[in-house]
Design an enzyme around this catalytic site. Structure first.
Site, PDB file in Angstrom:
ATOM      1  N   GLN A 193       0.512  -1.593   0.164  1.00  0.00           N
ATOM      2  CA  GLN A 193       0.032   0.425   0.380  1.00  0.00           C
ATOM      3  C   GLN A 193       0.601   0.799   0.252  1.00  0.00           C
ATOM      4  OE1 GLN A 193      -2.762  -1.966   3.323  1.00  0.00           O
ATOM      5  NE2 GLN A 193      -3.483  -0.209   3.045  1.00  0.00           N
ATOM      6  N   PHE A 224      -5.891  -3.921   3.433  1.00  0.00           N
ATOM      7  CA  PHE A 224      -7.210  -3.767   4.316  1.00  0.00           C
ATOM      8  C   PHE A 224      -6.144  -3.143   5.509  1.00  0.00           C
ATOM      9  CE2 PHE A 224      -9.227  -7.418   2.374  1.00  0.00           C
ATOM     10  CZ  PHE A 224      -9.948  -6.663   1.883  1.00  0.00           C
ATOM     11  N   GLU A 228       0.435  -1.921   4.474  1.00  0.00           N
ATOM     12  CA  GLU A 228       0.702  -0.098   5.145  1.00  0.00           C
ATOM     13  C   GLU A 228       2.270  -0.140   4.898  1.00  0.00           C
ATOM     14  OE1 GLU A 228      -1.827   2.120   5.967  1.00  0.00           O
ATOM     15  OE2 GLU A 228      -0.465   3.654   7.076  1.00  0.00           O
ATOM     16  N   ARG A 306      -6.004   7.665  17.136  1.00  0.00           N
ATOM     17  CA  ARG A 306      -7.320   7.325  16.133  1.00  0.00           C
ATOM     18  C   ARG A 306      -8.334   6.933  17.240  1.00  0.00           C
ATOM     19  NH1 ARG A 306      -9.420   8.659  11.466  1.00  0.00           N
ATOM     20  NH2 ARG A 306      -7.944   9.258  10.143  1.00  0.00           N
ATOM     21  N   ARG A 338      -8.605  -1.676   8.479  1.00  0.00           N
ATOM     22  CA  ARG A 338      -9.848  -0.812   7.849  1.00  0.00           C
ATOM     23  C   ARG A 338      -9.965   0.132   9.969  1.00  0.00           C
ATOM     24  NH1 ARG A 338     -13.051  -3.391   3.590  1.00  0.00           N
ATOM     25  NH2 ARG A 338     -13.668  -1.539   2.649  1.00  0.00           N
ATOM     26  N   PHE A 340      -8.261   1.616  11.518  1.00  0.00           N
ATOM     27  CA  PHE A 340      -6.967   1.892  12.379  1.00  0.00           C
ATOM     28  C   PHE A 340      -7.697   2.223  14.079  1.00  0.00           C
ATOM     29  CE2 PHE A 340      -3.495   4.734  12.292  1.00  0.00           C
ATOM     30  CZ  PHE A 340      -2.510   4.130  11.189  1.00  0.00           C
ATOM     31  N   THR A 446      -4.245  11.650  10.816  1.00  0.00           N
ATOM     32  CA  THR A 446      -3.599  12.417  11.806  1.00  0.00           C
ATOM     33  C   THR A 446      -2.244  13.341  11.627  1.00  0.00           C
ATOM     34  OG1 THR A 446      -3.535  10.301  13.228  1.00  0.00           O
ATOM     35  CG2 THR A 446      -5.680  11.689  13.501  1.00  0.00           C
ATOM     36  N   ALA A 515      -6.130   5.658   4.762  1.00  0.00           N
ATOM     37  CA  ALA A 515      -6.538   5.991   5.398  1.00  0.00           C
ATOM     38  C   ALA A 515      -8.256   6.879   4.983  1.00  0.00           C
ATOM     39  CB  ALA A 515      -5.783   7.817   6.434  1.00  0.00           C
ATOM     40  N   GLU A 751     -13.104   2.783   5.154  1.00  0.00           N
ATOM     41  CA  GLU A 751     -13.136   2.196   6.361  1.00  0.00           C
ATOM     42  C   GLU A 751     -13.916   3.076   7.524  1.00  0.00           C
ATOM     43  OE1 GLU A 751      -9.831   3.812   7.455  1.00  0.00           O
ATOM     44  OE2 GLU A 751      -8.521   3.146   7.770  1.00  0.00           O
TER      45      GLU A 751
HETATM   46  N1  MTE Z   1     -10.997  -2.754   0.416  1.00  0.00           N
HETATM   47  C1  MTE Z   1     -10.907  -3.698  -0.777  1.00  0.00           C
HETATM   48  N2  MTE Z   1     -11.308  -4.411  -2.259  1.00  0.00           N
HETATM   49  N3  MTE Z   1      -9.238  -4.521  -0.587  1.00  0.00           N
HETATM   50  C2  MTE Z   1      -8.842  -3.563   0.727  1.00  0.00           C
HETATM   51  O1  MTE Z   1      -7.989  -4.300   0.618  1.00  0.00           O
HETATM   52  N4  MTE Z   1      -8.888  -1.819   1.985  1.00  0.00           N
HETATM   53  C3  MTE Z   1      -9.129  -0.637   2.878  1.00  0.00           C
HETATM   54  C4  MTE Z   1     -10.664  -0.274   2.084  1.00  0.00           C
HETATM   55  N5  MTE Z   1     -11.087  -0.869   1.338  1.00  0.00           N
HETATM   56  C5  MTE Z   1      -9.143  -2.194   1.126  1.00  0.00           C
HETATM   57  C6  MTE Z   1     -10.993  -2.001   0.309  1.00  0.00           C
HETATM   58  C7  MTE Z   1      -8.611   0.743   3.234  1.00  0.00           C
HETATM   59  S1  MTE Z   1      -7.899  -0.897   4.988  1.00  0.00           S
HETATM   60  C8  MTE Z   1      -8.637   1.539   3.023  1.00  0.00           C
HETATM   61  S2  MTE Z   1      -7.387   2.632   3.583  1.00  0.00           S
HETATM   62  C9  MTE Z   1      -9.164   2.507   1.845  1.00  0.00           C
HETATM   63  O2  MTE Z   1      -9.853   0.687   1.402  1.00  0.00           O
HETATM   64  C10 MTE Z   1      -7.109   2.396   1.301  1.00  0.00           C
HETATM   65  O3  MTE Z   1      -8.026   3.052  -0.149  1.00  0.00           O
HETATM   66  P1  MTE Z   1      -8.490   3.903  -0.475  1.00  0.00           P
HETATM   67  O4  MTE Z   1      -8.246   5.452   0.708  1.00  0.00           O
HETATM   68  O5  MTE Z   1      -9.177   4.119  -2.154  1.00  0.00           O
HETATM   69  O6  MTE Z   1     -10.174   4.002  -0.336  1.00  0.00           O
HETATM   70  C1  QUE Z   2      -4.875   7.407   9.890  1.00  0.00           C
HETATM   71  C2  QUE Z   2      -3.716   6.923   9.270  1.00  0.00           C
HETATM   72  C3  QUE Z   2      -2.292   7.170   8.853  1.00  0.00           C
HETATM   73  C4  QUE Z   2      -2.085   8.017   9.966  1.00  0.00           C
HETATM   74  C5  QUE Z   2      -2.604   8.686  10.644  1.00  0.00           C
HETATM   75  C6  QUE Z   2      -4.675   8.268  10.589  1.00  0.00           C
HETATM   76  C7  QUE Z   2      -1.493   5.320   8.479  1.00  0.00           C
HETATM   77  C8  QUE Z   2      -0.207   6.171   8.420  1.00  0.00           C
HETATM   78  C9  QUE Z   2       0.331   6.949   9.749  1.00  0.00           C
HETATM   79  C10 QUE Z   2       1.759   7.123   9.960  1.00  0.00           C
HETATM   80  C11 QUE Z   2       2.551   8.476  10.831  1.00  0.00           C
HETATM   81  C12 QUE Z   2       3.453   8.444  11.413  1.00  0.00           C
HETATM   82  C13 QUE Z   2       4.435   8.415  10.471  1.00  0.00           C
HETATM   83  C14 QUE Z   2       3.837   7.523   9.033  1.00  0.00           C
HETATM   84  C15 QUE Z   2       2.584   7.270   8.567  1.00  0.00           C
HETATM   85  O1  QUE Z   2      -0.211   7.723  10.567  1.00  0.00           O
HETATM   86  O2  QUE Z   2      -2.124   5.005   7.979  1.00  0.00           O
HETATM   87  O3  QUE Z   2       4.700   7.919   8.230  1.00  0.00           O
HETATM   88  O4  QUE Z   2       5.951   9.039  10.525  1.00  0.00           O
HETATM   89  O5  QUE Z   2       0.929   4.921   8.488  1.00  0.00           O
HETATM   90  O6  QUE Z   2      -4.836   9.377  11.117  1.00  0.00           O
HETATM   91  O7  QUE Z   2      -4.244   5.568   8.229  1.00  0.00           O
HETATM   92 MO1  MOS Z   3      -6.115   1.334   5.721  1.00  0.00          MO
HETATM   93  S1  MOS Z   3      -5.806   0.628   8.078  1.00  0.00           S
HETATM   94  O1  MOS Z   3      -5.869   3.181   6.356  1.00  0.00           O
HETATM   95  O2  MOS Z   3      -4.731   0.918   5.355  1.00  0.00           O
END
Ligand code: MTE
Ligand code: QUE
Ligand code: MOS
Length: 805
Positions: A193, A224, A228, A306, A338, A340, A446, A515, A751
């Protein structure tokens, strides 16, 4: 411009979509396997590879010493790519075996001898908390006087909530292929991701510069959140072998190893107390979140943040003290999943709502509706004002459309019949429960610097268009959405626009696709780039409109163009200010003059004229969210650009003999603004809800006493199947055209709907409460059949207390 499906749908259903391990093997390509720890905590004394290296076909074994820089980590660089002196969790990578074929690899892996001195592990949040083993320090978000208000409140409820983790269960396990290039660079194909993080970790680990590492992500078979941060070391393993041996190399985890090695959703232990009045109005909230971060920091501190920022959910809490501490244990490093931290904060406050209602003997819906953000009760504990608030409307509409009140009566009557034994038939002997919960999910990272995106939009001379951004496709449809956004700007049909595989040599310094912000950030950047191109094309169109067709460049080029038939510079090359185009309509592959609608030119003819006039057909866009000022030290400020909201009523049945839960009916309502593609959004909503349903009901991670994951395959780890889909599933989107905060009036969807699964969990509690007449039960997440049965008949199960259920 209708595109009801994912761009990859045709190849997904025909099996032609290419994932990492579908890539053809290159000449000389090596198979790389990981030898990981079988113990949770130990001193690592020696790695003996001598026997492994004797296996025919085994080419090399690498250990921690083979990396130039050993440490990595997305937020804190606290984790070794391979264990060096100490082992911190079962599944921690110790060494790599490179082999010519799979058979040699399997045998070679078996012949590695690891010498350790086993140390006692810490495997639970409680134990880590007692020993003060923490990652980072305790943080606080506070408003008003929570302690004072708690004291003066007329009523109080309190509780301790235990939430287990969950496996991401993406269908494609972690995978990477590394290819050494002839110029000294390395090309890494990764299922990730966050390609920029992969690029960075590979470069740093191998002592290379970022320019010499190209990370390409075509797609993931699901991420999901699990891909990441944790894809990066996997890619570094393939890259190390490729670089050392100057041969292509790939690492492909099988499902069991993937589940054992990689971190999951953080388990949480939450202590909370709520003070409220006779009407159930909350006056004070005091909560301490403790999470299991596992052995290394990974993203756990941001996840905790979060969780804290979602402890209010949809409800106004005048006095609040919200604290969060990440515990360090000897478990796999837990990571993004998903939602967070959101789902954990929301689980706590939604359970509290049920407890308040039960305590006051009023309906839980009334407690929620009264506490809902509304009017001037619209400031969160972290000081952000809730703007364009649709929560009251979402509650009121769903109350009616789901027939909440009537069904509440029917369920009570049904349960009374069940309890009085007047039912004999199988199904009708089941208890029922129902609950409505809400979600208010903050959209933005955030961490401020992550809220940016960039895009490259290329238009070819034939009028076809290719887009590259930092967004990665994992099935959520981000490519389709970005394509449709650009189609709209340039007025092109679907088959004239393509989104390219994500690659760090086209888009640099990208944020993770996470996010739920993938479309918001990258789509906005693509729109900026496409508008720049449209501005220039409008200049060319004006020029063509005013020039007789026989003098256009395409008619005269090669002959030497007369001066008046050349577009005057620097106009088209001036960095045109991004503005809505006023003079030309870009639609259906044509460009039409607004003043003179009888004049039009096809898009492809226009791009050809532009090219011949030496006008750039490509551009780059950079986007950032303005106005975010959340301060991590004070816990105050604008953390989010906007919120995505929804409400959901779930009705469940509970078998009083077995504890088996079935979801009878779900009514789900969300405000997604003005969707770019409603079909994709509905897919995200239903998929997220059902993924969440697995987390709150059947997905029970089971570890041995010494920290080994025992449920590491679908036979022992129960994700939802087609049988678990609600028997009735009504999903609706609130018509909301007034949302102008975000690109094209859309709202992030990835999410937020997952959190609505909590209505199934609170509904199970409601069924149990009605079934045994005791106070609202304390059932862990997941509420497995065993736990539900135990909650229903606590006396009968007293003998088993203390077991690992
Ligand atoms: N949907 C599918 N089909 N597969 C995935 O891995 N990941 C989820 C969501 N929906 C996911 C999914 C998560 S954790 C996130 S953060 C978002 O997709 C990321 O994509 P977006 O920012 O484009 O919505
Ligand atoms: C939601 C998220 C993320 C987040 C904060 C959110 C995330 C993430 C980070 C993050 C924070 C500090 C760092 C960095 C990444 O923050 O996915 O590289 O230095 O990676 O509210 O999903
Ligand atoms: Mo989604 S948990 O922010 O990859």
């Amino acid at each position: 411009m209708k595109s009801p499906h994912l761009d990859s749908a045709p190849t997904h259903v025909t099996g032609l979509s290419e994932y990492i391990d579908d890539r053809p093997f290159l000449a000389g390509e090596l198979h790389v396997g990981i030898v990981f720890s079988e113990v949770a905590h130990a001193r690592l004394l020696a790695v003996d590879s001598s026997e492994a290296l004797k296996v025919p076909g085994v080419v090399a074994v690498y250990t921690a010493n083979d990396f130039d820089h050993l440490m990595w980590g997305t937020i804190f660089q606290d984790q070794p790519l391979l264990a060096k002196d100490e082992i911190q969790y079962v599944g921690e990578a110790i060494c790599l075996v490179a082999a010519e074929n799979k058979e040699a690899l399997a045998l070679g892996r078996k012949k590695i001898r690891i010498k350790t001195e086993v140390l006692p592990p810490v495997l639970s949040i409680r134990e880590a908390r007692d020993r003060k083993m923490f990652i980072g320090s305790t943080r606080t978000i506070a408003r008003g006087d929570a302690e004072g208000a708690m004291k003066w409140a007329r009523h109080r409820i309190s509780g301790t909530l235990e939430i287990q983790g969950a496996d991401h269960f993406y269908l494609e396990s972690h995978a990477a292929q590394a290819i050494p290039l002839d110029n000294g660079a390395i090309e890494v194909h990764s299922s990730a991701q966050h390609p920029t993080e992969v690029q960075h970790v590979v470069a740093h680990g191998l002592g290379m510069q970022s320019k010499d590492v190209i990370c390409i992500v075509k797609r993931m078979g699901g991420g999901f959140g699990g891909k990441e941060s944790q894809s990066a070391p996997i890619a570094a393993y393939a890259a190390l072998v490729a670089r050392r041996l100057n041969r292509p190399a790939r690492v492909i985890l099988n499902k069991d190893d993937d589940m054992i090695m990689t971190g999951k959703r953080n388990p949480f232990l939450i202590d909370y107390e709520v003070g409220f009045d006779d009407q159930g109005m909350i006056q004070a909230l005091n909560v301490q979140h403790f999470s299991d971060g596992g052995a290394y920091a990974d993203l756990s501190t941001s996840i905790m943040e979060r969780a804290m920022l979602h402890s209010d959910n949809a409800y106004f809490i005048p006095n609040a003290k919200i604290q969060g501490t990440v515990c360090k244990t000897h478990m796999h490093p837990h990571t993004a999943f998903r939602g967070f931290g959101g789902p954990k904060g929301v689980a706590m406050i939604e359970r509290a709502m049920e407890q308040i209602a039960d305590y006051l003997k009023i309906d839980a819906y009334d407690v929620r509706r009264r506490n809902c953000y509304e009017g001037d009760r619209n400031v969160t504990p972290y000081g952000q004002t809730v703007e364009n608030n649709v929560l009251p409307e979402l509650f009121d509409r769903l109350e009616k459309s789901s027939r909440y009140r009537e069904r509440r009566q029917e369920i009570q009557a049904h349960n009374q019949k069940v309890l009085s034994g007047r039912f004999k038939g199988q199904d009708s002997g089941l208890l029922r429960g129902m609950s409505m919960t809400a979600v208010k999910f903050g959209i933005s990272f955030t961490t401020r610097f992550l809220n940016q995106g960039n895009a490259l939009v290329i238009v070819y001379r034939d009028g076809s268009c290719a887009i590259s951004t930092g967004a990665t496709e994992m099935g959520q449809g981000v490519n389709t959405r970005i394509r449709m956004l650009v189609q709209e700007i340039l007025g092109l049909p679907e088959n004239q626009v393509r989104v390219m595989p994500t690659a760090t040599d086209k888009n640099a310094n990208t944020s993770p696709t996470a996010a739920s912000s993938g479309t918001d950030l990258n789509g906005s950047a693509a729109v900026i780039a496409a508008k720049k191109i449209r501005e220039r094309l409008a200049v060319v169109a004006r020029f063509c409109e005013n020039l007789p067709r026989d003098r256009w460049a395409s008619k005269t080029a090669g002959l030497g163009t007369e001066k008046e038939a050349q577009i005057q510079f620097p106009e088209p090359h001036s960095d045109a200010k991004v503005d809505e185009n006023r003079d030309y309509i870009f639609k259906d592959g044509k460009v039409t003059s607004r003043k003179n609608p009888s004049w039009s030119i096809s898009f492809s003819e226009l791009t050809n004229e532009a090219y011949l006039n030496r006008v750039s057909l490509s551009d780059y866009g950079h986007y950032r969210i303005e106005g975010l000022d959340f301060n991590k030290l004070t816990g105050q400020g604008r953390a989010f650009m906007y919120y995505t909201n929804g409400t959901c009523v779930t009705e469940v049945s509970v078998d009083p003999l077995t504890g088996e839960v079935k979801v009878l009916r779900t009514d789900l309502l969300m405000d997604l603004g003005r969707p770019i593609n409603e079909g994709l959004d509905l897919g995200q909503v239903t998929g997220a809800y059902i993924q969440g349903l697995g987390w709150v009901t059947t997905e029970n991670l089971f570890y041995s006493k010494d920290g080994k994951l025992l449920s590491h395959s679908p036979s022992t780890y129960k994700i939802p199947s087609v049988q678990d889909i609600p028997r009735i599933f009504n999903v609706e989107l609130l018509p909301n055209l007034g949302n102008t905060t975000n690109v094209r009036g859309t709202k992030a969807v990835g999410e937020p709907p997952l959190l609505l699964c909590l209505s199934a969990w609170t509904a199970i509690g409601d069924a149990v409460r009605q079934g045994n007449g005791k106070p609202y039960p304390n059932i862990k997440i997941p509420a497995t059949s065993e736990r539900v049965l135990r909650a229903l008949k606590p006396e009968e199960f007293a003998a088993w207390e203390g077991g690992n259920a």
